[in-house]
Design a protein around this motif. Structure first.
Motif, PDB file in Angstrom:
ATOM      1  N   UNK A  91     -29.434 -35.953 -36.488  1.00  0.00           N
ATOM      2  CA  UNK A  91     -29.821 -35.062 -35.390  1.00  0.00           C
ATOM      3  C   UNK A  91     -30.067 -35.893 -34.140  1.00  0.00           C
ATOM      4  N   UNK A  92     -29.708 -35.368 -32.973  1.00  0.00           N
ATOM      5  CA  UNK A  92     -29.961 -36.123 -31.737  1.00  0.00           C
ATOM      6  C   UNK A  92     -31.455 -36.302 -31.501  1.00  0.00           C
ATOM      7  N   UNK A  93     -31.831 -37.440 -30.917  1.00  0.00           N
ATOM      8  CA  UNK A  93     -33.225 -37.658 -30.537  1.00  0.00           C
ATOM      9  C   UNK A  93     -33.602 -36.734 -29.392  1.00  0.00           C
ATOM     10  N   UNK A  94     -32.662 -36.549 -28.478  1.00  0.00           N
ATOM     11  CA  UNK A  94     -32.835 -35.630 -27.357  1.00  0.00           C
ATOM     12  C   UNK A  94     -31.489 -34.932 -27.197  1.00  0.00           C
ATOM     13  N   UNK A  95     -31.412 -33.987 -26.293  1.00  0.00           N
ATOM     14  CA  UNK A  95     -30.120 -33.334 -26.100  1.00  0.00           C
ATOM     15  C   UNK A  95     -29.117 -34.257 -25.408  1.00  0.00           C
ATOM     16  N   UNK A  96     -29.604 -35.404 -24.927  1.00  0.00           N
ATOM     17  CA  UNK A  96     -28.732 -36.349 -24.228  1.00  0.00           C
ATOM     18  C   UNK A  96     -28.516 -37.661 -24.969  1.00  0.00           C
ATOM     19  N   UNK A  97     -29.135 -37.840 -26.136  1.00  0.00           N
ATOM     20  CA  UNK A  97     -29.007 -39.110 -26.847  1.00  0.00           C
ATOM     21  C   UNK A  97     -29.026 -38.891 -28.353  1.00  0.00           C
ATOM     22  N   UNK A  98     -28.056 -39.502 -29.004  1.00  0.00           N
ATOM     23  CA  UNK A  98     -28.004 -39.540 -30.467  1.00  0.00           C
ATOM     24  C   UNK A  98     -27.946 -41.014 -30.855  1.00  0.00           C
ATOM     25  N   UNK A  99     -28.714 -41.393 -31.874  1.00  0.00           N
ATOM     26  CA  UNK A  99     -28.748 -42.773 -32.341  1.00  0.00           C
ATOM     27  C   UNK A  99     -28.326 -42.786 -33.799  1.00  0.00           C
ATOM     28  N   UNK A 100     -27.420 -43.714 -34.125  1.00  0.00           N
ATOM     29  CA  UNK A 100     -26.987 -43.843 -35.517  1.00  0.00           C
ATOM     30  C   UNK A 100     -26.596 -45.299 -35.780  1.00  0.00           C
ATOM     31  N   UNK A 101     -26.480 -45.628 -37.042  1.00  0.00           N
ATOM     32  CA  UNK A 101     -26.041 -46.962 -37.449  1.00  0.00           C
ATOM     33  C   UNK A 101     -24.559 -46.896 -37.808  1.00  0.00           C
ATOM     34  N   UNK A 102     -23.818 -47.885 -37.348  1.00  0.00           N
ATOM     35  CA  UNK A 102     -22.380 -47.935 -37.615  1.00  0.00           C
ATOM     36  C   UNK A 102     -21.957 -49.398 -37.724  1.00  0.00           C
ATOM     37  N   UNK A 103     -21.516 -49.797 -38.892  1.00  0.00           N
ATOM     38  CA  UNK A 103     -21.014 -51.160 -39.130  1.00  0.00           C
ATOM     39  C   UNK A 103     -21.965 -52.247 -38.621  1.00  0.00           C
ATOM     40  N   UNK A 104     -23.232 -52.091 -38.934  1.00  0.00           N
ATOM     41  CA  UNK A 104     -24.219 -53.099 -38.559  1.00  0.00           C
ATOM     42  C   UNK A 104     -24.695 -53.035 -37.123  1.00  0.00           C
ATOM     43  N   UNK A 105     -24.289 -52.018 -36.385  1.00  0.00           N
ATOM     44  CA  UNK A 105     -24.697 -51.840 -34.998  1.00  0.00           C
ATOM     45  C   UNK A 105     -25.510 -50.552 -34.863  1.00  0.00           C
ATOM     46  N   UNK A 106     -26.411 -50.557 -33.905  1.00  0.00           N
ATOM     47  CA  UNK A 106     -27.096 -49.331 -33.510  1.00  0.00           C
ATOM     48  C   UNK A 106     -26.279 -48.716 -32.388  1.00  0.00           C
ATOM     49  N   UNK A 107     -25.747 -47.521 -32.635  1.00  0.00           N
ATOM     50  CA  UNK A 107     -24.931 -46.835 -31.638  1.00  0.00           C
ATOM     51  C   UNK A 107     -25.820 -45.837 -30.911  1.00  0.00           C
ATOM     52  N   UNK A 108     -25.929 -46.019 -29.600  1.00  0.00           N
ATOM     53  CA  UNK A 108     -26.675 -45.103 -28.745  1.00  0.00           C
ATOM     54  C   UNK A 108     -25.637 -44.253 -28.021  1.00  0.00           C
ATOM     55  N   UNK A 109     -25.480 -43.035 -28.467  1.00  0.00           N
ATOM     56  CA  UNK A 109     -24.457 -42.142 -27.930  1.00  0.00           C
ATOM     57  C   UNK A 109     -25.068 -41.222 -26.881  1.00  0.00           C
ATOM     58  N   UNK A 110     -24.676 -41.443 -25.646  1.00  0.00           N
ATOM     59  CA  UNK A 110     -25.132 -40.613 -24.535  1.00  0.00           C
ATOM     60  C   UNK A 110     -24.301 -39.338 -24.526  1.00  0.00           C
ATOM     61  N   UNK A 111     -24.935 -38.199 -24.209  1.00  0.00           N
ATOM     62  CA  UNK A 111     -24.245 -36.916 -24.292  1.00  0.00           C
ATOM     63  C   UNK A 111     -24.526 -36.059 -23.057  1.00  0.00           C
ATOM     64  N   UNK A 112     -23.513 -35.304 -22.635  1.00  0.00           N
ATOM     65  CA  UNK A 112     -23.697 -34.332 -21.557  1.00  0.00           C
ATOM     66  C   UNK A 112     -23.777 -34.968 -20.189  1.00  0.00           C
ATOM     67  N   UNK A 113     -24.692 -34.453 -19.379  1.00  0.00           N
ATOM     68  CA  UNK A 113     -24.867 -34.923 -18.004  1.00  0.00           C
ATOM     69  C   UNK A 113     -26.025 -35.910 -17.943  1.00  0.00           C
ATOM     70  N   UNK A 114     -25.707 -37.140 -17.557  1.00  0.00           N
ATOM     71  CA  UNK A 114     -26.730 -38.181 -17.474  1.00  0.00           C
ATOM     72  C   UNK A 114     -27.128 -38.335 -16.009  1.00  0.00           C
ATOM     73  N   UNK A 115     -28.227 -37.684 -15.678  1.00  0.00           N
ATOM     74  CA  UNK A 115     -28.769 -37.697 -14.322  1.00  0.00           C
ATOM     75  C   UNK A 115     -30.227 -38.132 -14.395  1.00  0.00           C
ATOM     76  N   UNK A 116     -30.975 -37.955 -13.331  1.00  0.00           N
ATOM     77  CA  UNK A 116     -32.369 -38.392 -13.280  1.00  0.00           C
ATOM     78  C   UNK A 116     -33.211 -37.779 -14.393  1.00  0.00           C
ATOM     79  N   UNK A 117     -33.072 -36.469 -14.609  1.00  0.00           N
ATOM     80  CA  UNK A 117     -33.855 -35.794 -15.652  1.00  0.00           C
ATOM     81  C   UNK A 117     -33.475 -36.304 -17.044  1.00  0.00           C
TER      82      UNK A 117
END
Length: 125
Positions: free
Chosen positions: A6-32
């Motif tokens: 599950x995403x941590x926020x509506x704009x960020x999902x974190x998962x492990x992939x091949x020994x890396x932490x993948x920080x997946x940004x989603x949607x509109x990345x603005x000030x909010x």
């Protein structure tokens, strides 16, 4: 069948992939969105010798607030002797990365697979 976390926020999902932490940004990345993402990003980039991938593949919009997040994440990871990779194929975001010079510090890879296939680079001292 692989289940996505599950995403941590509506704009960020974190998962492990091949020994890396993948920080997946989603949607509109603005000030909010950046304010929502920052505490999670700091937690994930504050680990010693972290291997982090910043994945911008699912973004729709990315402004200077997002650039600050990338720059901050890069600095935090490298200060702790980790490694950081960037995934981005969005044409406008790539242009902003080039114009600001951030693409020299975080060379973008077109896909997550392409980024994860890179040899490990020795982090700066």
């Amino acid at each position: 069948m692989r289940q996505e976390p599950a995403p941590l926020t509506r704009h960020l999902r974190v998962r492990q992939e091949r020994g890396h932490t993948v920080l997946e940004f989603r949607g509109e990345i603005d000030l909010a969105a950046a304010a929502e993402i920052a505490p999670h990003l700091d937690r994930e980039t504050g680990r010693p010798a972290a291997r982090v991938v910043l994945d911008l593949s699912p973004i729709e919009f990315f402004d200077c607030s997002g650039l600050r997040l990338l720059y901050r994440a890069r600095g935090r990871v490298l200060d702790r002797h980790g490694s950081v990779l960037l995934v981005c194929s969005h044409p406008l975001t790539l242009r902003v990365l080039r114009i600001t010079g951030l693409s020299r510090l975080l060379p973008p890879h077109p896909t997550l697979d392409a980024a994860l296939e890179q040899p490990q680079v020795t982090p700066r001292p």
